[in-house]
Enzyme design. Structure first.
Site: not given
Length: 461
Positions: A155, A229, A263, A362
């Protein structure tokens, strides 16, 4: 019928849309995957490995379609040619170690006993992949999972809606059976319902911290294995003996490549006071050379962010930091293409500190903060002052020093004199709110299989 849409950052249009599967239809996909898994696992390992490699090769043949599709879906300039370098490196490496990684551990093979530990496929593996590196992040799990004898249900994020279709198309055309590798379009509710029902034997999710929490809540009580993650705020530390030119080149690329949507992108940099001024000056010059624009233009080196709402977060963090005393050094006049929407100019902030969200939360955009430090101890404290831990980039000529510092940093990977790179021979893993588990390397194969012990006594006397 619910529709899932990809809104292109190029021009804000609906680039693609697909109907979300109903829960019953999704259950049927899983049932087909489960039915196909045993026969797939019984095929010789080398046959599975070669079919996966053929699938990867077929995707390479589709580059003229894949590369512009990526530009339309998430904004990466066609100049960079997609994700084939990393995609191929990872596929080829896991293929090269599959036999050793999955080989039985033989404890005893004598006239009296056979004792060994074998690796057995989990069954059906569910891969929930992100939009920022949609091919590379997906292949991290797809390739070893299929090689190990699992079937895979994929997905993708709505922002890269077509990637799953392309991957499955390539692998099926290469000879992987249709029910062994399937792509699905699901809404969050159906995704959670499938996981909560114990539909999968292992779930690998790459995405936000909140997304990871949703996965854990859905899986609660099912004992489904999870690999997560999640977020990151990766630091760089430039020591007084660093190669200044190399540090600037690598760290600025790590902070801004893919519009900072990495990331393991560099989001905060600590520079020894002796190099600080020179590092900042060279970094501003480096970043100012970008050409921001339409990612379909071959001269564009910095495309739009994947969605205007992502760019909004970056602008808000920058504005908040500036309101608290930070200074923005990149002249906005150099980037007239910055439209206040998805097209966002790169930025470097100084006079920042950890009271600012820009240095703690972030950012996931082409902006980085640089702070001056006096010692390893100060830099170490700042690097560890984060709820995340994916990678850390250390710049020094002293390997022993880097190793010593690295053991004290709360992170999954320690780099010396490089950054923003995923080595498929090493385990890709994180700590704290970056997640848990690990992909690639021998350990990645072990996470996608379970141990089964054989204690075979040959005599009864």
């Amino acid at each position: 019928m619910a529709m899932i849409q990809c809104i292109s950052p190029v021009d804000g249009s609906v680039y693609a849309e697909r109907a979300a599967l109903s829960l019953d239809a999704a259950k049927d996909v899983v049932a087909r995957a489960r039915k196909a898994q045993k026969a797939w696992a019984k095929r010789p390992l080398e046959e599975r490995v070669q079919l996966v490699l053929k699938g990867a090769a077929r995707l390479n043949e589709m580059s003229e379609v894949v590369v512009p599709e990526l530009a339309w879906q998430m904004g990466r300039p066609v100049k960079y040619g997609g994700e084939y370098k990393g995609f191929n490196e990872r596929s080829n490496y896991v293929a090269s170690i599959a036999a050793d990684a999955l080989a039985p551990v033989v404890v005893e093979e004598s006239e009296r006993f056979e004792r060994r530990i074998e690796r057995e496929a989990h069954g059906v593996v569910f891969v929930v992949a992100p939009w920022n590196y949609p091919y590379m992040t997906a292949i991290n799990t797809i390739a070893p999972a299929l090689m190990a004898g699992n079937t895979v249900v994929l997905k993708h994020a709505s922002q890269t809606l077509l990637v799953g279709e392309r991957l499955v198309q390539a692998f099926i055309e290469a000879g992987v059976p249709e029910d062994v590798f399937q792509n699905v379009f699901l809404d969050h509710e159906t995704t959670s319902a499938l996981i909560a029902a114990g539909s999968f034997n292992f779930v690998n999710f790459t995405g936000s911290v909140e997304g990871g929490r949703s996965m854990e809540r859905a899986a609660a009580g099912t004992f489904t294995g999870l690999g997560l993650e999640l977020g990151g705020k990766d630091p760089g530390y430039v020591m007084e003996d660093a190669d200044l030119e190399a540090a600037v080149d690598t760290l600025m690329d790590g902070a801004t490549y893919n519009s900072g949507q990495c990331c393991c992108g560099i989001e905060r940099i600590y520079v020894h006071e002796s190099l600080y001024d020179a590092f900042v000056e060279k970094s501003v010059a480096w970043v100012s050379n970008y050409k921001l624009g339409n990612p379909l233009d071959p001269d564009t080196s910095l495309g739009p962010m994947a969605h205007k709402r992502f760019a909004k977060v970056v602008r808000e963090q920058i504005a908040d930091a500036v309101s608290k005393g930070a200074k923005a050094l990149v002249d906005p006049k150099l980037f007239p293409q910055d439209d206040g929407g998805a097209y966002l100019a790169p930025q470097i902030l100084v006079d920042v500190d950890h009271s600012m969200a820009f240095m703690r939360e972030e950012t996931f955009g082409p902006a980085v903060g640089i702070m001056k430090v006096k010692s390893d101890e100060e830099a170490l404290a700042l690097m560890n002052d984060s709820q995340y831990g994916l990678t850390a980039s250390l710049w020094t000529k002293d390997v022993e020093r880097a190793g010593r510092l690295g053991r004290e940093i709360e992170t999954g990977t320690v780099f010396m004199n490089r950054a923003d790179y995923l080595d498929p021979a090493l385990c890709w893993t994180g700590v704290k709110e970056t997640g848990r588990g690990g992909s690639l390397s021998i350990i990645g194969f072990h996470n996608l299989t379970r141990p089964k012990s054989f204690h075979l006594k040959k005599v009864t006397a």
